[in-house]
Enzyme design. Structure first.
Site, mmCIF file in Angstrom:
data_model
loop_
_atom_site.group_PDB
_atom_site.id
_atom_site.type_symbol
_atom_site.label_atom_id
_atom_site.label_comp_id
_atom_site.label_asym_id
_atom_site.label_seq_id
_atom_site.Cartn_x
_atom_site.Cartn_y
_atom_site.Cartn_z
ATOM 1 N N LYS A 91 0.858 -1.190 0.000
ATOM 2 C CA LYS A 91 0.000 0.000 0.000
ATOM 3 C C LYS A 91 0.889 1.234 0.000
ATOM 4 O O LYS A 91 1.785 1.357 0.832
ATOM 5 C CB LYS A 91 -0.875 0.035 1.247
ATOM 6 C CG LYS A 91 -2.071 -0.894 1.199
ATOM 7 C CD LYS A 91 -2.960 -0.631 2.411
ATOM 8 C CE LYS A 91 -4.138 -1.569 2.456
ATOM 9 N NZ LYS A 91 -4.940 -1.392 3.677
ATOM 10 N N GLU A 118 2.197 -3.160 17.083
ATOM 11 C CA GLU A 118 1.761 -3.837 15.850
ATOM 12 C C GLU A 118 2.308 -5.267 15.784
ATOM 13 O O GLU A 118 1.696 -6.140 15.172
ATOM 14 C CB GLU A 118 2.165 -3.043 14.605
ATOM 15 C CG GLU A 118 1.540 -1.640 14.519
ATOM 16 C CD GLU A 118 0.208 -1.589 13.760
ATOM 17 O OE1 GLU A 118 -0.341 -2.644 13.392
ATOM 18 O OE2 GLU A 118 -0.289 -0.456 13.554
ATOM 19 N N GLU A 167 -7.556 -6.252 -0.022
ATOM 20 C CA GLU A 167 -8.427 -6.068 1.136
ATOM 21 C C GLU A 167 -9.911 -6.227 0.841
ATOM 22 O O GLU A 167 -10.712 -5.337 1.058
ATOM 23 C CB GLU A 167 -8.164 -4.685 1.794
ATOM 24 C CG GLU A 167 -8.668 -4.641 3.217
ATOM 25 C CD GLU A 167 -8.153 -3.441 4.017
ATOM 26 O OE1 GLU A 167 -7.020 -3.013 3.768
ATOM 27 O OE2 GLU A 167 -8.896 -2.990 4.874
ATOM 28 N N ARG A 169 -7.965 -9.679 4.925
ATOM 29 C CA ARG A 169 -6.994 -8.630 5.254
ATOM 30 C C ARG A 169 -7.545 -7.657 6.301
ATOM 31 O O ARG A 169 -6.789 -7.008 7.018
ATOM 32 C CB ARG A 169 -6.570 -7.890 3.972
ATOM 33 C CG ARG A 169 -5.388 -6.949 4.189
ATOM 34 C CD ARG A 169 -4.736 -6.510 2.885
ATOM 35 N NE ARG A 169 -3.669 -5.565 3.146
ATOM 36 C CZ ARG A 169 -2.791 -5.161 2.258
ATOM 37 N NH1 ARG A 169 -2.820 -5.632 1.031
ATOM 38 N NH2 ARG A 169 -1.864 -4.294 2.575
ATOM 39 N N ASN A 181 -6.761 -4.958 10.801
ATOM 40 C CA ASN A 181 -7.252 -3.721 11.419
ATOM 41 C C ASN A 181 -7.626 -3.895 12.885
ATOM 42 O O ASN A 181 -8.250 -3.007 13.468
ATOM 43 C CB ASN A 181 -8.454 -3.171 10.649
ATOM 44 C CG ASN A 181 -8.039 -2.648 9.296
ATOM 45 O OD1 ASN A 181 -6.921 -2.172 9.142
ATOM 46 N ND2 ASN A 181 -8.913 -2.738 8.317
ATOM 47 N N HIS A 211 -7.741 -0.969 15.222
ATOM 48 C CA HIS A 211 -7.627 0.225 14.385
ATOM 49 C C HIS A 211 -8.907 1.044 14.270
ATOM 50 O O HIS A 211 -8.839 2.231 13.970
ATOM 51 C CB HIS A 211 -7.108 -0.144 12.995
ATOM 52 C CG HIS A 211 -5.623 -0.409 12.973
ATOM 53 N ND1 HIS A 211 -5.056 -1.450 13.664
ATOM 54 C CD2 HIS A 211 -4.601 0.241 12.371
ATOM 55 C CE1 HIS A 211 -3.738 -1.441 13.470
ATOM 56 N NE2 HIS A 211 -3.436 -0.421 12.682
ATOM 57 N N HIS A 253 0.658 6.444 16.187
ATOM 58 C CA HIS A 253 -0.239 5.435 15.613
ATOM 59 C C HIS A 253 -0.204 4.130 16.417
ATOM 60 O O HIS A 253 -1.246 3.601 16.812
ATOM 61 C CB HIS A 253 0.117 5.176 14.148
ATOM 62 C CG HIS A 253 -0.658 4.047 13.542
ATOM 63 N ND1 HIS A 253 -1.986 4.157 13.232
ATOM 64 C CD2 HIS A 253 -0.300 2.774 13.250
ATOM 65 C CE1 HIS A 253 -2.418 2.996 12.763
ATOM 66 N NE2 HIS A 253 -1.413 2.141 12.756
HETATM 67 ZN ZN ZN Z 1 -1.467 0.180 12.095
#
Ligand code: ZN
Ligand code: ADP
Length: 368
Positions: A147, A189, A241, A245, A249, A252, A270
């Site tokens: 991405k 993460e 996605e 996928r 998230n 998120h 983040h």
């Molecule tokens: Zn992230």
């Protein structure tokens, strides 16, 4: 110079290797899937790492016989993922006579990766690029999956492309200079992959997490490799996605809203927002009767023990909810959340009532 771990991202003809090791930048030639000799190459970085890692990489490329190596830096921070910087990067590439043999190297965190990757995707209708992530977050997350993109006044990552790198080189030595908060944000993460579908990995992190964050090479490399491999598996199943996928998230939906409400001013990174978001997702799962309370307690305990925030400190709950409602995934007051039946058992839940989410945030803020 040692490669400690490697992962292949399997995407047919666009497959690429991720190498994780020490001293990779200085010996770049051995780790590239092409010969740099005779090529016009581009190294994009940000000001904080221009004189260190970008220079080191450029030196290595010159030693390997590159015809030209051009270096350019943008200001650090999300604001550089803009039309203006995209235009300037494209002009730099074209002014310096890029051709089909040219390759762009994006050195740095998610910002240079996203901006550089997108510029590479559209310059001359696409030139190859190599990711050299120098934040833990970028090493385990944004460098896998292809991405790329920029932010626009309408929102984050609103314009971009899927453009897979030719290779990803994670040089662990670069993490030595990364501020502690940034390192921990990346760790959140990593933990996410255990929580999604790998309970053994989460158990391993419970005992090894301190070593990961102390940058012990073998343990750190193993953690990065596992995170990249797990993301690569999910991306290979669902590159654009459409389904599975979405599990990536986890944390998120809450996290993005917290981050946006805090205003991207550095007060909430983040990964920090994701840490809080994952705890909230587990709390909501417990509330809805999906997940044992003990699993939620373990998630919160481990992330807090590593030094990550686990409760929202930003108190304007209406603002947080407004951002959650603006999320592109909302229909009829229902938001898509990734919830969990337990550690390593994440599921996509399409029908969550925003009122329940709001209550969970409010309780967490009050320290309940
Ligand atoms: Zn992230
Ligand atoms: P991410 O989205 O991966 O967290 P960013 O591109 O926003 O990354 O980078 C976070 C910050 O860390 C930026 O200020 C960047 O200049 C800085 N940075 C990136 N890599 C390093 C490093 N290895 N050492 C010190 N600072 C770094």
């Amino acid at each position: 110079m040692t490669i400690l771990e490697s992962v292949t991202v399997n995407l047919g003809s666009r497959s690429y290797p991720i190498h994780i090791g020490q001293g990779l930048l200085a010996h770049i030639k051995e780790h590239l899937p092409f010969n740099p000799a005779g090529r016009t190459l581009f190294v994009l970085a940000d000001y904080n790492i221009e004189n260190t890692y970008a220079e080191m990489l450029a030196e290595g490329l010159k030693k390997a016989g590159a015809a030209q190596v051009h270096i350019r830096s943008v200001p650090p921070g999300e604001a550089s993922k803009s039309w203006k910087q995209l235009e300037s990067v494209l002009s730099w590439i074209l002014d310096n006579k890029a051709d089909r043999q040219s390759v762009l190297f994006a050195v740095g965190g998610g910002v240079t990766g996203d901006l550089g990757g997108f510029a590479a995707a559209i310059a001359l209708r696409g030139i190859p690029f190599v990711q050299v992530p120098t934040t833990l977050l970028a090493q385990v997350d944004s460098s896998v999956g292809g991405k790329t993109g920029i932010n626009t006044p309408q929102g984050k990552n609103m314009v971009g492309a899927f453009h897979q790198p030719a290779a990803v080189l994670c040089d662990l030595d670069t993490l030595e200079t990364l501020p502690r908060r940034e390192l921990l944000a990346g760790y959140a993460e990593i933990a996410k992959y255990g929580l999604i579908n790998d309970p053994e990995f989460f158990i391993w992190l419970e005992s090894q997490g301190t070593k990961v964050c102390a940058l012990e090479p073998q343990v750190l490399a193993k953690a990065i490799e596992t995170a990249c491999r797990k993301k690569a598996e999910i991306v290979a199943q669902d590159e654009t996605e459409k389904g599975v996928r979405a599990l990536l998230n986890l944390g998120h939906t809450f996290g993005h809203a917290l981050e946006a409400a805090a205003g991207y001013d550095g007060s909430l990174l983040h990964g920090e927002a994701v840490a809080i978001g994952m705890v909230l997702a587990f709390r909501l799962s417990v509330r809805l009767g999906l997940c044992p309370e003990a699993d939620e307690a373990r998630v919160e305990k481990h992330l807090a023990a590593m030094g990550l925030p686990v409760r929202p400190s930003f108190s304007d709950i209406d603002k947080i909810m407004a951002f959650m409602t603006h999320d592109k995934k909302v229909t009829d007051g229902k938001v898509v959340f990734i919830l969990a039946h337990g550690i390593g058992k994440a599921v996509v839940s399409k029908n969550i009532d925003l009122k329940d989410a709001k209550q969970i945030i409010a309780e967490s803020m009050k320290g309940k």
